[in-house]
Design a protein around this motif. Structure first.
Motif, PDB file in Angstrom:
ATOM      1  N   PRO A   1       0.640  -1.058  -0.071  1.00 58.34           N
ATOM      2  CA  PRO A   1      -0.065   0.070  -0.104  1.00 58.34           C
ATOM      3  C   PRO A   1       0.799   1.151   0.028  1.00 58.34           C
ATOM      4  CG  PRO A   1      -0.858  -1.493   1.457  1.00 58.34           C
ATOM      5  CD  PRO A   1       0.301  -2.057   1.064  1.00 58.34           C
ATOM      6  N   GLY A   2       0.419   2.271  -0.872  1.00 57.13           N
ATOM      7  CA  GLY A   2       1.243   3.465  -0.942  1.00 57.13           C
ATOM      8  C   GLY A   2       2.316   3.579  -1.874  1.00 57.13           C
ATOM      9  N   ASP A   3       2.821   2.302  -2.250  1.00 58.50           N
ATOM     10  CA  ASP A   3       4.050   2.137  -3.416  1.00 58.50           C
ATOM     11  C   ASP A   3       3.594   2.778  -4.947  1.00 58.50           C
ATOM     12  OD1 ASP A   3       5.726   1.266  -1.652  1.00 58.50           O
ATOM     13  OD2 ASP A   3       5.514  -0.987  -2.222  1.00 58.50           O
ATOM     14  N   ARG A   4       4.530   3.417  -5.371  1.00 61.52           N
ATOM     15  CA  ARG A   4       4.489   3.848  -6.755  1.00 61.52           C
ATOM     16  C   ARG A   4       4.998   2.649  -7.449  1.00 61.52           C
ATOM     17  NH1 ARG A   4       7.245   9.688  -7.525  1.00 61.52           N
ATOM     18  NH2 ARG A   4       8.572   8.336  -6.383  1.00 61.52           N
ATOM     19  N   VAL A   5       4.295   2.228  -8.509  1.00 59.69           N
ATOM     20  CA  VAL A   5       4.738   1.226  -9.188  1.00 59.69           C
ATOM     21  C   VAL A   5       4.413   1.182 -10.878  1.00 59.69           C
ATOM     22  CG1 VAL A   5       4.214  -0.374  -7.520  1.00 59.69           C
ATOM     23  CG2 VAL A   5       2.088   0.186  -9.121  1.00 59.69           C
ATOM     24  N   LEU A   6       5.136   0.445 -11.635  1.00 55.24           N
ATOM     25  CA  LEU A   6       5.079   0.386 -12.947  1.00 55.24           C
ATOM     26  C   LEU A   6       4.225  -0.915 -13.262  1.00 55.24           C
ATOM     27  CD1 LEU A   6       8.454   1.130 -14.522  1.00 55.24           C
ATOM     28  CD2 LEU A   6       6.306   2.657 -14.503  1.00 55.24           C
ATOM     29  N   VAL A   7       3.061  -0.645 -13.995  1.00 57.96           N
ATOM     30  CA  VAL A   7       2.042  -1.913 -14.427  1.00 57.96           C
ATOM     31  C   VAL A   7       2.195  -1.971 -15.794  1.00 57.96           C
ATOM     32  CG1 VAL A   7      -0.284  -2.480 -14.397  1.00 57.96           C
ATOM     33  CG2 VAL A   7       0.657  -1.330 -12.350  1.00 57.96           C
ATOM     34  N   VAL A   8       2.340  -3.217 -16.218  1.00 60.31           N
ATOM     35  CA  VAL A   8       1.835  -3.734 -17.705  1.00 60.31           C
ATOM     36  C   VAL A   8       0.916  -4.294 -17.911  1.00 60.31           C
ATOM     37  CG1 VAL A   8       4.476  -3.763 -18.275  1.00 60.31           C
ATOM     38  CG2 VAL A   8       3.243  -5.812 -17.377  1.00 60.31           C
ATOM     39  N   THR A   9      -0.049  -4.289 -19.038  1.00 60.84           N
ATOM     40  CA  THR A   9      -1.395  -4.717 -19.130  1.00 60.84           C
ATOM     41  C   THR A   9      -1.055  -5.580 -20.537  1.00 60.84           C
ATOM     42  OG1 THR A   9      -2.057  -2.832 -20.281  1.00 60.84           O
ATOM     43  CG2 THR A   9      -2.562  -3.009 -18.061  1.00 60.84           C
ATOM     44  N   GLY A  10      -2.399  -6.664 -20.798  1.00 57.26           N
ATOM     45  CA  GLY A  10      -2.286  -7.270 -21.876  1.00 57.26           C
ATOM     46  C   GLY A  10      -1.406  -8.473 -21.832  1.00 57.26           C
ATOM     47  N   SER A  11      -1.033  -8.758 -22.975  1.00 57.33           N
ATOM     48  CA  SER A  11      -0.300 -10.036 -23.086  1.00 57.33           C
ATOM     49  C   SER A  11       1.080  -9.919 -22.312  1.00 57.33           C
ATOM     50  CB  SER A  11      -0.095 -10.456 -24.632  1.00 57.33           C
ATOM     51  OG  SER A  11       0.601  -9.474 -25.167  1.00 57.33           O
ATOM     52  N   SER A  12       1.624  -8.801 -22.211  1.00 54.65           N
ATOM     53  CA  SER A  12       2.924  -8.439 -21.352  1.00 54.65           C
ATOM     54  C   SER A  12       2.654  -8.734 -19.897  1.00 54.65           C
ATOM     55  CB  SER A  12       3.233  -6.916 -21.666  1.00 54.65           C
ATOM     56  OG  SER A  12       3.624  -6.780 -22.618  1.00 54.65           O
ATOM     57  N   ALA A  13       1.517  -8.736 -19.355  1.00 52.40           N
ATOM     58  CA  ALA A  13       1.102  -9.133 -17.838  1.00 52.40           C
ATOM     59  C   ALA A  13       1.660 -10.586 -17.781  1.00 52.40           C
ATOM     60  CB  ALA A  13      -0.132  -8.724 -17.775  1.00 52.40           C
ATOM     61  N   ARG A  14       1.331 -11.453 -18.840  1.00 53.88           N
ATOM     62  CA  ARG A  14       1.456 -12.994 -18.657  1.00 53.88           C
ATOM     63  C   ARG A  14       3.059 -13.379 -18.937  1.00 53.88           C
ATOM     64  NH1 ARG A  14      -3.107 -11.993 -20.888  1.00 53.88           N
ATOM     65  NH2 ARG A  14      -2.414 -12.641 -22.939  1.00 53.88           N
ATOM     66  N   LEU A  15       3.880 -12.492 -19.249  1.00 49.52           N
ATOM     67  CA  LEU A  15       5.273 -12.759 -19.485  1.00 49.52           C
ATOM     68  C   LEU A  15       6.424 -12.723 -18.391  1.00 49.52           C
ATOM     69  CD1 LEU A  15       5.702 -10.687 -22.713  1.00 49.52           C
ATOM     70  CD2 LEU A  15       5.202 -13.467 -22.437  1.00 49.52           C
ATOM     71  N   THR A  16       5.877 -12.260 -17.080  1.00 52.63           N
ATOM     72  CA  THR A  16       6.706 -12.248 -16.077  1.00 52.63           C
ATOM     73  C   THR A  16       6.870 -13.571 -15.530  1.00 52.63           C
ATOM     74  OG1 THR A  16       5.201 -12.056 -14.127  1.00 52.63           O
ATOM     75  CG2 THR A  16       5.595 -10.027 -15.401  1.00 52.63           C
ATOM     76  N   ALA A  17       7.955 -13.831 -14.732  1.00 48.98           N
ATOM     77  CA  ALA A  17       8.472 -15.283 -14.149  1.00 48.98           C
ATOM     78  C   ALA A  17       7.071 -15.671 -13.038  1.00 48.98           C
ATOM     79  CB  ALA A  17       9.528 -15.093 -13.374  1.00 48.98           C
ATOM     80  N   GLY A  18       6.444 -14.618 -12.478  1.00 47.32           N
ATOM     81  CA  GLY A  18       5.606 -15.078 -11.624  1.00 47.32           C
ATOM     82  C   GLY A  18       3.934 -15.381 -12.170  1.00 47.32           C
ATOM     83  N   THR A  19       4.057 -14.921 -13.440  1.00 46.08           N
ATOM     84  CA  THR A  19       2.483 -14.891 -14.160  1.00 46.08           C
ATOM     85  C   THR A  19       2.463 -15.774 -15.118  1.00 46.08           C
ATOM     86  OG1 THR A  19       3.014 -12.911 -15.274  1.00 46.08           O
ATOM     87  CG2 THR A  19       1.853 -12.409 -13.227  1.00 46.08           C
ATOM     88  N   VAL A  20       3.669 -16.479 -15.594  1.00 46.27           N
ATOM     89  CA  VAL A  20       3.248 -17.331 -16.765  1.00 46.27           C
ATOM     90  C   VAL A  20       2.200 -18.118 -16.627  1.00 46.27           C
ATOM     91  CG1 VAL A  20       4.460 -19.015 -18.190  1.00 46.27           C
ATOM     92  CG2 VAL A  20       5.974 -17.213 -17.325  1.00 46.27           C
TER      93      VAL A  20
END
Length: 88
Positions: free
Chosen positions: A51-70
């Motif tokens: 909570p409160g962190d500034r973050v970068l978010v990817v959406t669409g097919s890119s969101a499924r390309l991380t090690a934790g979301t494959v």
């Protein structure tokens, strides 16, 4: 990519097996000055944001390309915690 601020979390005890172990966070879209732009999304956290962190978010097919979301049914993923913005 979208710049955002973590506003809270989502708890879902019954979910797709590929979402097990993923932390789901509510992220508000913000501009470079940190002002909310109105949109809020649920994103899978891949970096340990809170909570409160500034973050970068990817959406669409890119969101499924991380090690934790494959192979996960996600459309948004937090891929970085922002330490600093330099605007000139």
């Amino acid at each position: 990519m979208m710049l955002g601020k973590v506003m809270g979390s989502v708890v879902a005890t019954i979910k797709d097996k590929n979402l097990m172990g993923l932390k789901l966070l509510i992220v508000a879209s913000v501009n470079a000055n940190g002002k909310a732009t109105g949109e809020q999304i649920v994103a899978a956290d891949t970096v340990g944001a809170g909570p409160g962190d500034r973050v970068l978010v990817v959406t669409g097919s890119s969101a499924r390309l991380t090690a934790g979301t494959v192979e996960s049914a996600v459309d948004a993923a937090i891929v970085a915690i922002v330490d600093r913005l330099d605007i000139e």
